[in-house]
Design a protein around this motif. Structure first.
Motif, PDB file in Angstrom:
ATOM      1  N   TYR A 289       0.829  -1.205   0.000  1.00 26.14           N
ATOM      2  CA  TYR A 289       0.000   0.000   0.000  1.00 26.14           C
ATOM      3  C   TYR A 289       0.866   1.259   0.000  1.00 26.14           C
ATOM      4  CZ  TYR A 289      -4.577  -2.201   0.769  1.00 26.14           C
ATOM      5  OH  TYR A 289      -5.742  -2.910   0.626  1.00 26.14           O
ATOM      6  N   THR A 290       1.855   1.302   0.856  1.00 31.03           N
ATOM      7  CA  THR A 290       2.653   2.524   1.010  1.00 31.03           C
ATOM      8  C   THR A 290       3.557   2.799  -0.187  1.00 31.03           C
ATOM      9  OG1 THR A 290       4.341   1.270   2.231  1.00 31.03           O
ATOM     10  CG2 THR A 290       2.654   2.409   3.539  1.00 31.03           C
ATOM     11  N   SER A 291       3.840   1.744  -0.959  1.00 28.48           N
ATOM     12  CA  SER A 291       4.719   1.935  -2.121  1.00 28.48           C
ATOM     13  C   SER A 291       3.935   2.099  -3.430  1.00 28.48           C
ATOM     14  CB  SER A 291       5.676   0.757  -2.262  1.00 28.48           C
ATOM     15  OG  SER A 291       4.969  -0.467  -2.454  1.00 28.48           O
ATOM     16  N   ASP A 292       2.605   2.044  -3.344  1.00 31.05           N
ATOM     17  CA  ASP A 292       1.757   2.181  -4.546  1.00 31.05           C
ATOM     18  C   ASP A 292       1.655   3.660  -4.929  1.00 31.05           C
ATOM     19  OD1 ASP A 292      -0.165   2.199  -6.521  1.00 31.05           O
ATOM     20  OD2 ASP A 292      -1.527   0.828  -5.479  1.00 31.05           O
ATOM     21  N   PRO A 293       2.182   4.047  -6.113  1.00 31.96           N
ATOM     22  CA  PRO A 293       2.148   5.468  -6.517  1.00 31.96           C
ATOM     23  C   PRO A 293       0.748   6.020  -6.606  1.00 31.96           C
ATOM     24  CG  PRO A 293       3.615   4.186  -7.945  1.00 31.96           C
ATOM     25  CD  PRO A 293       2.855   3.199  -7.113  1.00 31.96           C
ATOM     26  N   GLN A 294      -0.229   5.179  -6.929  1.00 30.49           N
ATOM     27  CA  GLN A 294      -1.598   5.644  -7.085  1.00 30.49           C
ATOM     28  C   GLN A 294      -2.241   6.033  -5.751  1.00 30.49           C
ATOM     29  OE1 GLN A 294      -3.812   2.666  -9.226  1.00 30.49           O
ATOM     30  NE2 GLN A 294      -2.542   2.823 -11.088  1.00 30.49           N
ATOM     31  N   LEU A 295      -1.633   5.526  -4.639  1.00 30.91           N
ATOM     32  CA  LEU A 295      -2.200   5.821  -3.315  1.00 30.91           C
ATOM     33  C   LEU A 295      -1.408   6.896  -2.561  1.00 30.91           C
ATOM     34  CD1 LEU A 295      -3.019   2.196  -2.041  1.00 30.91           C
ATOM     35  CD2 LEU A 295      -4.617   3.884  -2.966  1.00 30.91           C
ATOM     36  N   SER A 296      -0.325   7.363  -3.130  1.00 32.47           N
ATOM     37  CA  SER A 296       0.528   8.322  -2.415  1.00 32.47           C
ATOM     38  C   SER A 296      -0.212   9.597  -2.028  1.00 32.47           C
ATOM     39  CB  SER A 296       1.762   8.662  -3.260  1.00 32.47           C
ATOM     40  OG  SER A 296       1.356   9.236  -4.508  1.00 32.47           O
ATOM     41  N   ALA A 297      -1.130  10.027  -2.909  1.00 30.39           N
ATOM     42  CA  ALA A 297      -1.884  11.258  -2.605  1.00 30.39           C
ATOM     43  C   ALA A 297      -2.899  11.035  -1.495  1.00 30.39           C
ATOM     44  CB  ALA A 297      -2.591  11.756  -3.871  1.00 30.39           C
ATOM     45  N   ALA A 298      -3.317   9.767  -1.266  1.00 32.54           N
ATOM     46  CA  ALA A 298      -4.316   9.474  -0.237  1.00 32.54           C
ATOM     47  C   ALA A 298      -3.689   9.289   1.144  1.00 32.54           C
ATOM     48  CB  ALA A 298      -5.106   8.217  -0.620  1.00 32.54           C
ATOM     49  N   LEU A 299      -2.401   8.938   1.196  1.00 28.93           N
ATOM     50  CA  LEU A 299      -1.743   8.640   2.484  1.00 28.93           C
ATOM     51  C   LEU A 299      -1.144   9.898   3.106  1.00 28.93           C
ATOM     52  CD1 LEU A 299       0.127   5.338   1.538  1.00 28.93           C
ATOM     53  CD2 LEU A 299      -2.021   5.559   2.808  1.00 28.93           C
ATOM     54  N   GLN A 300      -1.367  10.068   4.415  1.00 29.51           N
ATOM     55  CA  GLN A 300      -0.724  11.157   5.144  1.00 29.51           C
ATOM     56  C   GLN A 300       0.743  10.824   5.417  1.00 29.51           C
ATOM     57  OE1 GLN A 300      -1.727  14.025   5.621  1.00 29.51           O
ATOM     58  NE2 GLN A 300      -3.754  14.250   6.582  1.00 29.51           N
ATOM     59  N   SER A 301       1.044   9.522   5.515  1.00 29.62           N
ATOM     60  CA  SER A 301       2.408   9.091   5.823  1.00 29.62           C
ATOM     61  C   SER A 301       2.623   7.703   5.250  1.00 29.62           C
ATOM     62  CB  SER A 301       2.649   9.075   7.331  1.00 29.62           C
ATOM     63  OG  SER A 301       3.902   8.489   7.623  1.00 29.62           O
ATOM     64  N   THR A 302       3.864   7.446   4.832  1.00 26.68           N
ATOM     65  CA  THR A 302       4.205   6.100   4.356  1.00 26.68           C
ATOM     66  C   THR A 302       4.647   5.202   5.490  1.00 26.68           C
ATOM     67  OG1 THR A 302       6.468   6.825   3.892  1.00 26.68           O
ATOM     68  CG2 THR A 302       4.879   6.951   2.073  1.00 26.68           C
ATOM     69  N   VAL A 303       4.705   5.767   6.698  1.00 25.94           N
ATOM     70  CA  VAL A 303       5.075   4.979   7.883  1.00 25.94           C
ATOM     71  C   VAL A 303       3.799   4.483   8.546  1.00 25.94           C
ATOM     72  CG1 VAL A 303       6.215   4.983  10.121  1.00 25.94           C
ATOM     73  CG2 VAL A 303       7.155   6.347   8.233  1.00 25.94           C
ATOM     74  N   PRO A 304       3.660   3.169   8.732  1.00 30.19           N
ATOM     75  CA  PRO A 304       2.440   2.644   9.346  1.00 30.19           C
ATOM     76  C   PRO A 304       2.292   3.097  10.795  1.00 30.19           C
ATOM     77  CG  PRO A 304       4.063   0.901   9.097  1.00 30.19           C
ATOM     78  CD  PRO A 304       4.603   2.086   8.366  1.00 30.19           C
ATOM     79  N   ALA A 305       1.058   3.211  11.230  1.00 32.89           N
ATOM     80  CA  ALA A 305       0.765   3.590  12.622  1.00 32.89           C
ATOM     81  C   ALA A 305       0.329   2.347  13.392  1.00 32.89           C
ATOM     82  CB  ALA A 305      -0.340   4.639  12.642  1.00 32.89           C
ATOM     83  N   TYR A 306       0.616   2.356  14.701  1.00 26.03           N
ATOM     84  CA  TYR A 306       0.230   1.222  15.548  1.00 26.03           C
ATOM     85  C   TYR A 306      -0.818   1.703  16.551  1.00 26.03           C
ATOM     86  CZ  TYR A 306       4.170  -1.339  13.603  1.00 26.03           C
ATOM     87  OH  TYR A 306       5.027  -1.983  12.734  1.00 26.03           O
ATOM     88  N   LYS A 307      -2.005   1.157  16.441  1.00 23.60           N
ATOM     89  CA  LYS A 307      -3.106   1.512  17.314  1.00 23.60           C
ATOM     90  C   LYS A 307      -3.743   0.226  17.823  1.00 23.60           C
ATOM     91  CE  LYS A 307      -2.896   5.968  16.229  1.00 23.60           C
ATOM     92  NZ  LYS A 307      -2.589   7.054  17.181  1.00 23.60           N
ATOM     93  N   ALA A 308      -3.887   0.119  19.145  1.00 21.41           N
ATOM     94  CA  ALA A 308      -4.511  -1.053  19.759  1.00 21.41           C
ATOM     95  C   ALA A 308      -3.843  -2.355  19.272  1.00 21.41           C
ATOM     96  CB  ALA A 308      -6.007  -1.080  19.479  1.00 21.41           C
ATOM     97  N   GLU A 309      -2.493  -2.307  19.201  1.00 19.19           N
ATOM     98  CA  GLU A 309      -1.693  -3.468  18.802  1.00 19.19           C
ATOM     99  C   GLU A 309      -1.980  -3.920  17.376  1.00 19.19           C
ATOM    100  OE1 GLU A 309      -2.132  -6.548  21.667  1.00 19.19           O
ATOM    101  OE2 GLU A 309      -1.285  -5.349  23.304  1.00 19.19           O
ATOM    102  N   ARG A 310      -2.477  -3.029  16.542  1.00 15.88           N
ATOM    103  CA  ARG A 310      -2.711  -3.337  15.132  1.00 15.88           C
ATOM    104  C   ARG A 310      -1.930  -2.354  14.264  1.00 15.88           C
ATOM    105  NH1 ARG A 310      -7.433  -6.430  13.730  1.00 15.88           N
ATOM    106  NH2 ARG A 310      -8.415  -7.295  15.596  1.00 15.88           N
ATOM    107  N   GLU A 311      -1.472  -2.857  13.097  1.00 17.48           N
ATOM    108  CA  GLU A 311      -0.730  -2.032  12.162  1.00 17.48           C
ATOM    109  C   GLU A 311      -1.733  -1.407  11.191  1.00 17.48           C
ATOM    110  OE1 GLU A 311       3.533  -2.460   9.833  1.00 17.48           O
ATOM    111  OE2 GLU A 311       2.619  -4.186  10.842  1.00 17.48           O
ATOM    112  N   LEU A 312      -1.775  -0.055  11.143  1.00 15.83           N
ATOM    113  CA  LEU A 312      -2.791   0.664  10.368  1.00 15.83           C
ATOM    114  C   LEU A 312      -2.127   1.649   9.413  1.00 15.83           C
ATOM    115  CD1 LEU A 312      -5.144   1.582  13.364  1.00 15.83           C
ATOM    116  CD2 LEU A 312      -5.199  -0.512  11.977  1.00 15.83           C
TER     117      LEU A 312
END
Length: 581
Positions: A187-210
C-alpha cells in the motif's frame, strides 16, 4: 545485631536516637551505606544501630578486618550488585503464584552474585587469612540448581529463551508479522495511493498495524476505520486484506502469553524447593555486603577496627583519632586513659577543640559498637558501653521555659537516674550558665556521683576549681587542648595529664581590647591565679620535654635496630662465603 538497639528509660539514654543524632553517627552511617553493592545491603546498614552484644560486635569487626585484607589484595570484586529479592521468597512454591519475567531475572542475578561471592572468598581463603569470610562462604547453601532452572527459561540478558513450548507459536507470529508488513508495504509503495496517504510509515493503534489516510481520500482504501485524529484530517484504516492476519496475530499473542505464564508458574513452583536456601543465602549475602561496605569506608578514611578492651585488664586508648567529618582538617589526637581513672577533665581556651574531642570519643564508641571502623591508628581499643548520655551545647528549651542552666541540670538529672558502671557520660562545659562558685560546686558533686557509679565520664570545663579536682581525685585525669602562646592560636592537640588555661586575657588583647583594660584585668587576677598559672606553664613545659625525650629515645632505638640488622646481614654474607669455599 542488625536493627537491635539498647533501650533505656529517660531521654538520650539510648545508644541510638537523639544522642546518636547529636554525635553525627547517622551521617557517618549513611556514608557507609552508600558503599553497599546492593540496595538491600544499603537498607540493612541504614537500619543498623550501635549494640552492646560483644560477640556480635566482634564478629562484625572481624569480618570488616578480613574484607580489608581482601580489598587490598589483587583479588577480583567478590560482591556484585543484585536487585531487591527478599519480597519474592514468600511466592516461591506458593500455590497458584507466578513470578513475572523481571522477578525471575532478579532471582537469577542474585544466584549469580551469590555464587561469585562464594567461589571468590573460598579461593581467596587458600592464600589469605580470611577465616570468618571463608566460614560464611562455606556455610551458604548452593543455589546452583535454582540458577540452572532460572536460566533454562531466560538468558543472561533477561529475555525468554527459544523454548520448545513457544517455538511453534513464535514461528506463526513471525510469519503473520511478515505477511502484514508485506501487505502494508504494498500500500505505502503504490504510486496511485501516495496522494491518499498522510504518511508512508504505518501507525500502531490497539496493537494493530494501520495506515494513516487523509480523511477526504478515505474511500481510496477499503477497510475498518479504527481512529480519527484530533484535527479530523487523518483517519487510521486497517485494510481488509490484513484484518484476518491482525486478528490471528492477536489470538497467537494471547496463546503465547498464556503459555509463557504457564512456564513461569511451573518455574515458580519448582523454585519453592529452594525457598529456605534462598532466604539463608540472602541473609549471608547482606551481611557480606554490609561488612564489605564498612571495610571500604575504613580504607577511605585510613581507619582501623578498634581492638577489644577488657576494662578488668586495661584502660581504653584511642591513638591518632580524627573526627571523620573534618576530613583532612582533622588534627590526630591521642586519648589514653590510665588504670583506675575513668573521668577525663578537658580544659583550655574556647575554639581549642575541647568539644570536638569529646564528640570524637563518643562517636568512636558508637561506631565501634555498630561494628564500624574508626578513623584512628592501630593500638586503639574501646570497651562496650550499655548506654551513652550526652549534655552538649547550650540550646535553651523554649517549650519548657527552661534557661540554659536549667536545661543542663534536667539532662544531668536524667543521667543521675540511669547511669551505671557501663555508661559513657559526655558533659560539655559542666557547671556553666550560673554563678561560677555554685556551678563549680555542682560540677564536683555530679562528678562525685558518677565516680561512685563507676561510669566513664568525659567533661569539658572552664572552671579552674575542676582542674584542681582533676588532680586531687584519684579517679580523674586532666587533659588540655594545646595553645600556642606565640600565635595565640590553638593547635588542636590534646595534652594528657596537663590542665589548660583559658588564655582569655591574651586573646582579648590580641582582639583589640585597650591595653589599660587588659592591664587592669591582669591585676585583678594576679593574686588569685599566679600560682596555678605558673604550675600549668611548668607542667606544659615538662610535657614538651618528655615528648622530646621520647622522640630521642625512639630515634636511638631505631639506630640500634639498624646497626643490629647490618651486623646480621654481614654475618649472613660471611656464612655464604664459607659455604662457597
Amino acid at each position: 545485631m542488625e536493627g537491635k538497639r539498647i533501650q533505656h528509660e529517660g531521654a538520650q539514654a539510648n545508644l541510638s536516637g537523639e544522642v546518636a543524632q547529636e554525635l553525627d553517627f547517622y551521617r557517618i552511617r549513611s556514608t557507609i551505606a552508600s558503599l553497599a553493592a546492593s540496595d538491600e545491603g544499603k537498607e540493612l546498614l541504614l537500619a543498623r544501630e550501635p549494640g552492646s552484644d560483644e560477640a556480635q560486635i566482634e564478629q562484625l569487626k572481624a569480618l570488616g578486618r578480613e574484607w580489608s585484607t581482601y580489598l587490598h589484595s589483587v583479588r577480583p570484586q567478590a560482591i556484585l550488585s543484585f536487585p531487591p529479592v527478599r519480597g519474592l521468597f514468600p511466592l516461591l512454591g506458593k500455590e497458584g503464584a507466578q513470578l513475572e519475567q523481571d522477578q525471575i531475572f532478579a532471582l537469577g542475578i542474585f544466584c549469580s552474585s551469590q555464587e561469585k561471592a562464594r567461589s571468590s572468598l573460598t579461593a581467596a581463603a587458600e592464600s589469605l587469612p580470611l577465616q570468618e569470610l571463608a566460614r560464611l562462604a562455606a556455610g551458604m547453601p548452593s543455589l546452583a540448581d535454582a540458577q540452572r532452572d532460572i536460566f533454562s527459561v531466560i538468558d543472561s540478558s533477561g529475555e525468554v529463551r527459544d523454548l520448545p513450548q513457544l517455538r511453534a507459536i513464535r514461528s506463526k507470529i513471525a510469519a503473520l508479522h511478515k505477511e502484514i508488513e508485506s501487505t502494508i508495504r504494498r500500500y505505502t509503495s503504490d504510486p496511485q495511493l501516495s496522494a491518499a496517504l498522510q504518511s508512508t510509515v504505518p501507525a500502531y493503534k490497539a496493537e494493530r498495524e494501520l495506515l494513516a489516510v487523509r480523511s477526504d481520500r478515505r474511500g481510496a482504501i477499503h477497510g475498518i476505520i479504527h481512529e480519527v485524529s484530533a484535527s479530523g484530517q487523518t483517519v487510521y484504516i486497517e485494510p481488509d486484506e490484513i484484518v484476518r492476519a491482525n486478528n490471528e496475530l492477536i489470538q497467537l499473542e494471547f496463546e503465547f502469553q498464556s503459555e509463557l505464564r504457564k512456564i513461569f508458574r511451573e518455574l515458580t513452583a519448582r523454585l519453592g524447593g529452594h525457598r529456605e536456601s534462598f532466604s539463608e543465602a540472602h541473609q549471608t549475602m547482606l551481611l557480606l555486603d554490609a561488612s564489605c561496605a564498612a571495610a571500604q569506608w575504613q580504607s577511605q578514611v585510613r581507619g582501623i577496627f578498634a581492638e577489644r578492651c577488657d576494662l578488668a585488664q586495661e584502660p581504653p586508648a584511642i591513638r591518632g583519632a580524627r573526627h571523620p567529618l573534618l576530613g583532612d582538617k582533622a588534627v590526630p589526637v591521642d586519648i589514653c586513659f590510665m588504670d583506675g581513672k575513668k573521668v577525663l577533665v578537658i580544659t583550655g581556651p574556647n575554639t581549642g577543640g575541647k568539644t570536638v574531642t569529646l564528640k570524637t570519643i563518643a562517636l568512636f564508641a558508637l561506631l565501634n559498637q555498630a561494628g564500624f571502623p574508626v578513623p584512628a591508628e592501630e593500638g586503639t581499643r574501646l570497651p562496650v558501653f550499655s548506654s551513652v548520655f550526652a549534655d552538649i551545647g547550650d540550646e535553651q528549651s523554649i517549650d519548657e521555659s527552661l534557661s540554659t542552666f536549667s536545661a543542663h541540670m534536667k539532662r544531668i538529672a536524667q543521667m543521675a537516674e540511669h547511669a551505671d558502671s557501663r555508661s559513657l557520660i559526655l558533659l560539655d562545659e559542666l557547671g556553666s550558665g550560673t554563678d561560677p562558685q555554685e556551678g563549680g560546686a555542682i560540677a564536683m558533686a555530679v562528678l562525685d556521683m558518677l565516680i561512685a557509679r563507676g561510669s566513664f565520664v568525659i567533661v569539658t570545663t572552664h572552671h579552674g576549681i575542676l582542674k584542681n579536682y582533676g588532680y586531687t581525685n584519684r579517679s580523674c585525669v586532666n587533659a588540655s587542648v594545646e595553645f600556642d602562646t606565640g600565635t595565640l592560636r590553638p593547635t588542636y592537640r590534646l595534652l594528657m595529664g596537663v590542665p589548660g588555661e583559658s588564655h582569655a586575657i591574651d586573646i582579648a588583647r590580641r582582639s583589640g581590647l585597650p591595653d589599660n583594660v587588659v592591664a587592669k584585668a591582669r591585676s585583678y587576677i594576679a593574686s588569685e591565679q599566679a600560682d596555678v598559672s605558673s604550675l600549668i606553664k611548668g607542667l606544659t613545659a615538662k610535657h614538651m620535654e618528655l615528648d622530646a625525650l621520647m622522640q630521642q629515645e625512639t630515634s636511638r632505638a631505631a639506630e640500634l635496630e639498624a646497626k643490629e640488622l647490618r651486623l646480621h646481614e654481614r654475618e649472613i654474607r660471611a656464612k655464604e662465603k664459607e659455604i662457597e669455599l
